[in-house]
Design an enzyme around this catalytic site. Sequence first.
Site, mmCIF file in Angstrom:
data_model
loop_
_atom_site.group_PDB
_atom_site.id
_atom_site.type_symbol
_atom_site.label_atom_id
_atom_site.label_comp_id
_atom_site.label_asym_id
_atom_site.label_seq_id
_atom_site.Cartn_x
_atom_site.Cartn_y
_atom_site.Cartn_z
ATOM 1 N N ASP A 35 0.955 -1.144 -0.379
ATOM 2 C CA ASP A 35 0.220 0.111 0.042
ATOM 3 C C ASP A 35 1.063 1.249 0.146
ATOM 4 O OD1 ASP A 35 -2.173 -1.427 0.090
ATOM 5 O OD2 ASP A 35 -2.732 -1.637 2.096
ATOM 6 N N LYS A 36 1.664 1.650 0.617
ATOM 7 C CA LYS A 36 2.918 2.811 1.240
ATOM 8 C C LYS A 36 3.637 2.853 -0.275
ATOM 9 C CE LYS A 36 6.716 5.003 2.184
ATOM 10 N NZ LYS A 36 8.197 5.086 2.214
ATOM 11 N N VAL A 37 4.089 1.726 -0.974
ATOM 12 C CA VAL A 37 5.111 2.270 -2.383
ATOM 13 C C VAL A 37 4.449 2.376 -2.864
ATOM 14 C CG1 VAL A 37 6.271 0.762 -3.805
ATOM 15 C CG2 VAL A 37 6.505 0.942 -1.425
ATOM 16 N N ASP A 90 1.155 4.134 -2.890
ATOM 17 C CA ASP A 90 0.302 5.297 -2.944
ATOM 18 C C ASP A 90 2.502 6.634 -3.480
ATOM 19 O OD1 ASP A 90 -2.012 5.515 -2.460
ATOM 20 O OD2 ASP A 90 -1.475 4.803 0.010
ATOM 21 N N CYS A 91 3.519 5.911 -2.736
ATOM 22 C CA CYS A 91 4.580 7.166 -3.748
ATOM 23 C C CYS A 91 4.789 6.581 -4.602
ATOM 24 C CB CYS A 91 5.471 6.081 -2.796
ATOM 25 S SG CYS A 91 5.363 6.727 -0.683
#
Length: 274
Positions: A201-203, A205-206
């Site tokens: 999820d975090k990657v 979004d980046c």
Amino acid sequence: MLIGNESLDLRLTLVESAQCFHWVERDGRFGAVVDGAPVWLWRDGAGLHKEGDCAPGVLRRYLDLDRDYAAIAAEYAHIPAAREAIGLFPGLRVLNQPAWEALIAFILSANNNVTRIRGLVRALREHCGERFDGGLYAFPTPERLADCGEDELRALKVGYRAPFLIDTARRVRDGFPLEALRNMPYGEAHQLLTTLPGVGDKVADCVLLFGCGHAEAFPVDVWVARLLADWFGLTCKSRSAMAKEARARLGIHAGLMQQFLFHAARVGAMALGD
């Protein structure tokens, strides 16, 4: 060549803010390969200058110079933490990087600090990216990276990320619609990105924020989780739930606001609770 006089802090945006990891600084100038061409940027009293073959319009888009950041600041003037963070970093811009470059850099970012990410990105570029005059290196193409062996990449100290890089490169080489993500709805683009190896999820979004123009994408790492709890009172059980709530509260420019908040927290410019 003069390409603009908008407010822009080159060191903050290109080096210090942890949204990209490959620009180099020499004698007050900042260099990288952009759109396949080496370029050096610097500022003086007249504004922002460039040397190299990269077109001014490409650089203006890359540096997000045509976005009205004053208008965005006004959107968040009623939120104390947001207002303070924007005021601290008036020269910060959120970059429009190539999606491929953002994808590779942020796969390498998992469980790493900024110094180590920068070193891994440099090692990868120097090993299998095109070299230009001045010691600047491009990111490797998907085709070149897809042909790398796992041991070859592990020798660059990328560790467990080696198969993720190779398998993702092969997916992109074989037709994964990376460039089409820009024009997809945020949710659809996020879901598709997380099917790639090494992309959570975090990657995702980046990549969507820094490489695909999705200004609402809201990466949540340990710093952002802490600031959302401390400055916004969010107590969600998961980071994905935090990101969803932050997007709901901060709207279509949530990701842009995240970058100001993240940098303020990471460098200690705004205090976080214990």
